[in-house]
Enzyme design. Structure first.
Site, PDB file in Angstrom:
ATOM      1  N   HIS A 108       0.847  -1.203   0.000  1.00  0.00           N
ATOM      2  CA  HIS A 108       0.000   0.000   0.000  1.00  0.00           C
ATOM      3  C   HIS A 108       0.880   1.250   0.000  1.00  0.00           C
ATOM      4  CE1 HIS A 108      -3.564   2.446   1.218  1.00  0.00           C
ATOM      5  NE2 HIS A 108      -2.609   3.195   1.772  1.00  0.00           N
ATOM      6  N   GLU A 109       1.857   1.276   0.886  1.00  0.00           N
ATOM      7  CA  GLU A 109       2.733   2.453   0.972  1.00  0.00           C
ATOM      8  C   GLU A 109       3.649   2.556  -0.240  1.00  0.00           C
ATOM      9  OE1 GLU A 109       2.290   4.745   3.093  1.00  0.00           O
ATOM     10  OE2 GLU A 109       0.776   3.612   4.216  1.00  0.00           O
TER      11      GLU A 109
ATOM     12  N   HIS B 131       1.910   4.455  -2.971  1.00  0.00           N
ATOM     13  CA  HIS B 131       1.987   5.911  -2.804  1.00  0.00           C
ATOM     14  C   HIS B 131       3.351   6.432  -3.255  1.00  0.00           C
ATOM     15  CE1 HIS B 131      -1.805   6.180  -0.812  1.00  0.00           C
ATOM     16  NE2 HIS B 131      -1.424   5.550   0.280  1.00  0.00           N
TER      17      HIS B 131
END
Length: 222
Positions: A31-32, A35
């Site tokens: 998820h990170e 980003h």
């Protein structure tokens, strides 16, 4: 969605626990990474300089956040630092960076659900029970958690509450003095705490209705 884990005993509990930890170690960092990767591609060098444009999970994991996630069902990874002023297009860059993490979660949920159905299909094909050995149990729990946890991450992070991804995606295309944006920036943390304490039923139904079509899709195939 994971309440059934309390009813497990012995080898089932061990397999479920190991599968849960592994899924979190995969899902939260990815998820990170989403980003960081998108922000970097949009022109911001900050994630690259901070060592976040990497698939190495240890670059993204917050140990306390991981432990809290395992023990209490709510945790976090290290947030990715970005400088939106470095984006080639502020609005586009901010929006894409905001939704990158949840898009990865949705993909992981889709793949996890498919693998879960495939596991059950192969067992039924060979007339084997779901719990016939520890490896089968682990694979089933791993794929099931991959599906359920990533649906939860997708739903939760898309809530339009500061400082979640859903809020940042909306804020990217609104004026800075927008009343909703200003209200959320001021009270978002309090609202988020209230949702975590009192919003279990709401989050449960949102996760259910997001996960249902994915589950039905793979159910039709297998």
């Amino acid at each position: 969605m994971l309440n059934f884990i309390d009813e497990l005993t012995g080898i089932e509990f061990i397999c479920a626990g190991l599968a849960l930890i592994l899924v979190l170690i995969i899902s939260l960092p990815l998820h990170e990474f989403g980003h960081a990767f998108v922000a970097y591609k949009q022109g911001d060098q900050t994630p690259k300089a901070m060592g976040r444009v990497t698939l190495n999970p240890f670059a993204h994991i917050d140990p306390i956040g991981l432990i809290c996630c395992v023990l209490f069902g709510f945790g976090w990874a290290k947030p990715v630092e970005v400088n939106p002023l470095k984006f080639r297009s502020y609005k586009k860059g901010m929006f894409l960076t905001s939704i990158a993490g949840v898009c990865i979660n949705l993909i992981l949920a889709f793949v996890g659900c498919g693998l879960m159905h495939l596991t059950v299909f192969l067992l039924n094909l060979n007339s084997l029970p779901l719990d016939f050995n520890w490896l089968t149990l682990f694979i089933y729990f791993f794929t099931s958690f991959m599906f359920q946890i990533n649906v939860c991450l997708f739903v939760f992070n898309l809530l339009p509450i500061y400082p979640l991804d859903g809020f940042n995606a909306i804020a990217a295309y609104t004026k800075y003095e927008n009343k909703f944006v200003n209200f959320m920036r001021r009270y978002g943390n309090l609202i988020l705490i209230a949702v975590l304490i009192f919003g279990d039923l709401l989050l449960f139904w949102l996760c259910k209705y997001i996960g249902m079509p994915i589950d039905l899709f793979w159910g039709l195939i297998f």
